[in-house]
Design an enzyme around this catalytic site. Structure first.
Site, mmCIF file in Angstrom:
data_model
loop_
_atom_site.group_PDB
_atom_site.id
_atom_site.type_symbol
_atom_site.label_atom_id
_atom_site.label_comp_id
_atom_site.label_asym_id
_atom_site.label_seq_id
_atom_site.Cartn_x
_atom_site.Cartn_y
_atom_site.Cartn_z
ATOM 1 N N PRO A 2 25.308 -71.781 28.235
ATOM 2 C CG PRO A 2 26.879 -70.269 28.761
ATOM 3 C CD PRO A 2 26.820 -71.869 28.126
ATOM 4 C CD GLU A 3 19.194 -73.805 25.559
ATOM 5 O OE1 GLU A 3 18.343 -73.408 24.822
ATOM 6 O OE2 GLU A 3 19.721 -75.146 24.785
#
Length: 285
Positions: A2-3
């Site tokens: 997750p960015e």
DNA sequence: CTTGGGACCTGGCTGC
DNA sequence: TGCAGCCAGGTCCCAA
């Protein structure tokens, strides 16, 4: 992994939970509760109302009614899941539940993390956790000039700087590669060597790839999944990330992979050529 | 200031 | 088929 776009998607998906009260907390895996000690965490979170969810970089922040903040970081394989009716999500195959918050409407907010690198904090001052982050790349004040200021004098490969959370918040391996491809910059170019034109292109590309990622609800490579257990679609729009040896969308040559500061980096060596370093200006004597 | 390495983690993959 | 070992990469920390 997750960015920014993935965490932003999670944040938006969790908005319906705002206003609800945590009636019970079960720490399944003490390792992921970074602060405070597990017993205090469980007692302090109980009966607190969740006021609002926000995002800072790759951190998900939930403000509570006692002034404290509940903060999540997914690291590599973390995810947040909301379950209302039916079997508990912890029974689903391939899901590794580490923390379960039971809410006053009978629903549950669960933190799952296969590799146990994710982190949860419950802190009186959120700056303790997110205080060192660089600017938000999608905020209006993140201009090309601001980016130029961040890059100036930094003799670091641009790829490494893009992933440095204290320089710019929220960009990770995937979106850094995408932004560099879109702006036609070689990942090993030193940040201080970028021309004004290149910085402008990079600024545009950063915002574009992040916005596209959010519009596609994040990239479901590895274990990323939305809170409602549906995948994002951004991975289908990637042009270089995780596309080793597949044809470059611009020139058709195979995407290559190199290592920049220990991180796998996908790029097209034809469309992102490495030019010689700009000559260093000598200071006048 | 910058780089490199190790640590933290686990399951999917590779190779024998 | 089975199993050892490698690998992924976000963040922190220490050493050079």
């Amino acid at each position: 992994m997750p960015e920014l776009p993935e965490v932003e998607t999670i944040k938006r998906d969790l908005q319906p939970l705002a206003g609800h009260i945590v009636v019970d907390a079960t720490v399944v895996d003490p390792l992921i509760v970074f602060y405070p000690p597990v017993e205090e965490f469980q007692s302090q979170i109980k009966d607190r109302r969740m006021l609002r969810f926000s995002r800072r970089g790759k951190y998900l922040v939930c403000d509570l009614d006692d002034g404290k903040a509940l903060i999540f970081h997914m690291r590599m394989t973390g995810s947040l899941l909301v379950s209302r009716d039916g079997p508990d999500v912890s029974y689903a195959k391939g899901i590794w539940i580490r923390l379960v918050l039971c809410l006053d409407d009978g629903s549950r907010l669960s933190f799952a993390d296969r590799r146990r690198l994710g982190r949860v904090w419950l802190v009186p001052d959120k700056q303790q956790v997110i205080g060192k982050l660089g600017p938000e790349p999608l905020e209006p004040d993140f201009t090309a000039d601001v980016l130029a200021g961040i890059l100036a004098k930094r003799r670091v490969p641009i790829k490494a700087l893009l992933c440095d959370q204290t320089a710019i918040a929220g960009i990770g391996n995937m979106y850094a590669d995408e932004a560099l491809f879109e702006s036609r910059i070689h990942p090993l170019t030193l940040a201080c060597d970028l021309s004004r034109k290149e910085v402008a292109r990079l600024h545009q590309a950063i915002q574009h790839v992040l916005r596209a990622g959010i519009a596609a609800k994040g990239a479901s490579v590895d274990t990323y999944i939305r809170p409602d257990n549906t995948p994002g679609q951004a991975q289908f729009e990637f042009k270089v990330a995780h596309r080793l040896r597949k044809p470059c969308p611009r020139c058709g040559r195979p995407i290559e992979r190199i290592f920049v500061r220990g991180r796998g980096t996908y790029f097209c060596s034809h469309d992102q050529p490495l030019r010689k370093h700009a000559p260093r200006k000598k200071k006048p004597a």
